[in-house]
Design an enzyme around this catalytic site. Structure first.
Site, PDB file in Angstrom:
ATOM      1  N   TYR A   1      40.051 170.385  39.931  1.00 45.34           N
ATOM      2  CA  TYR A   1      38.637 169.906  39.173  1.00 45.34           C
ATOM      3  C   TYR A   1      38.688 168.538  39.033  1.00 45.34           C
ATOM      4  O   TYR A   1      39.486 167.601  39.023  1.00 45.34           O
ATOM      5  CB  TYR A   1      38.951 170.332  37.747  1.00 45.34           C
ATOM      6  CG  TYR A   1      37.641 170.222  36.941  1.00 45.34           C
ATOM      7  CD1 TYR A   1      36.732 171.119  36.714  1.00 45.34           C
ATOM      8  CD2 TYR A   1      37.571 168.923  36.192  1.00 45.34           C
ATOM      9  CE1 TYR A   1      35.707 170.588  36.311  1.00 45.34           C
ATOM     10  CE2 TYR A   1      36.534 168.898  35.496  1.00 45.34           C
ATOM     11  CZ  TYR A   1      35.402 169.412  35.426  1.00 45.34           C
ATOM     12  OH  TYR A   1      34.454 169.169  34.656  1.00 45.34           O
TER      13      TYR A   1
ATOM     14  N   GLU B   1      30.068 166.771  38.867  1.00 48.01           N
ATOM     15  CA  GLU B   1      31.220 167.884  38.635  1.00 48.01           C
ATOM     16  C   GLU B   1      31.257 168.563  39.664  1.00 48.01           C
ATOM     17  O   GLU B   1      30.575 169.038  40.435  1.00 48.01           O
ATOM     18  CB  GLU B   1      30.853 168.888  37.538  1.00 48.01           C
ATOM     19  CG  GLU B   1      32.181 169.507  37.104  1.00 48.01           C
ATOM     20  CD  GLU B   1      31.582 170.589  35.871  1.00 48.01           C
ATOM     21  OE1 GLU B   1      32.442 170.752  34.861  1.00 48.01           O
ATOM     22  OE2 GLU B   1      30.585 171.111  36.066  1.00 48.01           O
TER      23      GLU B   1
END
Length: 421
Positions: A143, A231
């Site tokens: 992530y 993101e």
């Protein structure tokens, strides 16, 4: 995904109230547009092409993916949770990995259909494009995100060596694996900063030096395009030892539209709330909510107070609508049109404190709006400040059936009572 990031960094970001989160106006672009933009900055992304018709699907498969045995077919809407979403037609999932021969069939079942996810609400969003991508052989999923952090007064990189699932789950299950690296907005990202991020990601096979360069390129994209959030979930390692942005979400600061014209040309108004699009065209600040009392107020602070007092008296605001300090009659008329276009609105509360904004202008706008819009719900009006007597006279002489209030508390109470009746 934006909501997930905000929750994760709630300790770092001072966000006072849910509606303030909703109020932020940031350009959101589709996944395929984000991938193309990242590619321009040298970020590794999967090979892909966006299509909007079955003929385009067929041509793309033949010309772009002639040797691929499997493809990823991704519905393109401006909402998260697509993989677990459901089409109103009954098809499960907005992201499918299929054999080369079945890609056209599954794309046809997505195009023009309404996809409902946990972020769209029950109304869902229409899929106008699908994104065909090569299927990568992923050996590790991580992530990565960059946000603007109030505490450090600059960009903040958040990374976790596990990814591919919601950041909420990652924060709950692996809090010790999440690292945060603040970036000096004046100095920019350094090799040391990027190395800290890569060490936190802990790639298994990707070259460390190449990975550091990828992190620096992502920051450069964030900075040069006026991103408010970038993101990537997952940031993946492939079997060829490459670090690849397998899925990405990018938001941009609306205040930078004047210098990011190429990016803001990517805006897809068909995916936005039509009321917000209509409001933006006449320079009104409007955010749709889920309540039943429509609000028209001048000034964000007064709008916040109005919504709070409506809640205090047992009602629920249907929107945030700030007409600003210098609205014209035309803007007031358009504001009423937007409020009355919401079927959930059962009462309207107008709360104006005239400073720069004059009460007589608001009153004339209300009267003209009533002539153009069939007002079928009760309207409570509280006027105070500049030209208040002229404003009250205009409303009184109009013959309209309005409920007047002396102060904000009285106005909110009367709006809730009107709603009940």
């Amino acid at each position: 995904m934006k909501g997930l990031v905000n929750k994760l960094v709630s300790r770092s970001l001072s966000v006072a109230g849910k509606w303030q989160n909703q109020q932020l106006r940031r350009l959101n672009i589709h996944e395929y547009q984000g991938a193309e933009l990242m590619g321009k900055y040298g970020v590794n992304v999967p090979k892909g092409v966006a299509v909007s018709s079955l003929d385009q699907v067929k041509n793309a498969i033949q010309q772009v993916f002639p040797n691929e045995s499997e493809l990823v077919v991704k519905s393109q809407i401006l909402a998260g949770g697509r993989g677990l979403g459901t089409f109103k037609s009954g098809l499960q999932g907005g992201v499918h990995i299929v054999n080369h021969d079945h890609a056209q069939d599954i794309a046809g079942k997505m195009l023009g259909q309404v996809l409902v996810t946990k972020q769209t609400g029950p109304q869902g969003k229409v899929v106008s494009k699908v994104y065909l991508c090569e299927k990568l052989s992923l050996v590790n999923e991580m992530y990565f995100s960059i946000i603007l952090d109030r505490k450090s007064a600059g960009p903040l990189i958040i990374a976790c060596k596990k990814g591919g699932t919601s950041i909420e789950d990652l924060a709950d299950k692996f809090p010790d694996m999440i690292i945060k690296v603040p970036i000096d907005v004046f100095a920019g990202i350094t090799d040391e900063d990027a190395a800290k991020v890569v060490d936190g990601l802990a790639p298994k096979a990707a070259d460390r030096k190449d990975s550091i360069e990828q992190v620096k390129k992502l920051y450069e994209l964030f900075r040069k395009t006026d991103c408010t959030m970038l993101e990537i979930n997952p940031l993946a390692e492939t079997s060829t030892n490459q670090l690849v942005a397998a899925d990405a979400k990018l938001n941009f600061d609306d205040n930078a539209a004047f210098r990011q014209k190429e990016i803001f040309a990517l805006r897809d108004p068909t995916q936005e709330d039509p009321r917000e699009v209509a409001a933006a065209k006449v320079d009104l600040n409007y955010i749709g909510l889920d309540g039943e009392i429509g609000c028209m107020v001048n000034g964000a602070g007064l709008a916040m107070a109005t919504m709070d007092i409506i809640k205090l008296h047992g009602g629920t605001p249907a929107n945030f609508l700030d007409v600003g300090g210098n609205a014209s009659e035309h803007q007031v008329v358009e504001a009423f049109k937007i409020l009355t276009s919401d079927d959930k609105v059962k009462a309207i509360l107008v709360n104006i404190f005239g400073g720069i904004m004059k009460c007589d202008v608001i009153a004339s706008g209300i009267v003209n709006a009533a002539k153009e819009v069939s007002l079928k719900v009760p309207v409570v009006v509280r006027l105070e400040g500049t030209n208040v007597e002229q404003g009250k006279r205009i409303l009184k002489e109009s013959g309209m059936k309005l409920i007047t209030a002396d102060d904000l508390d009285d106005a909110a109470e009367k709006a809730v009572k009107a709603l009940a009746n």
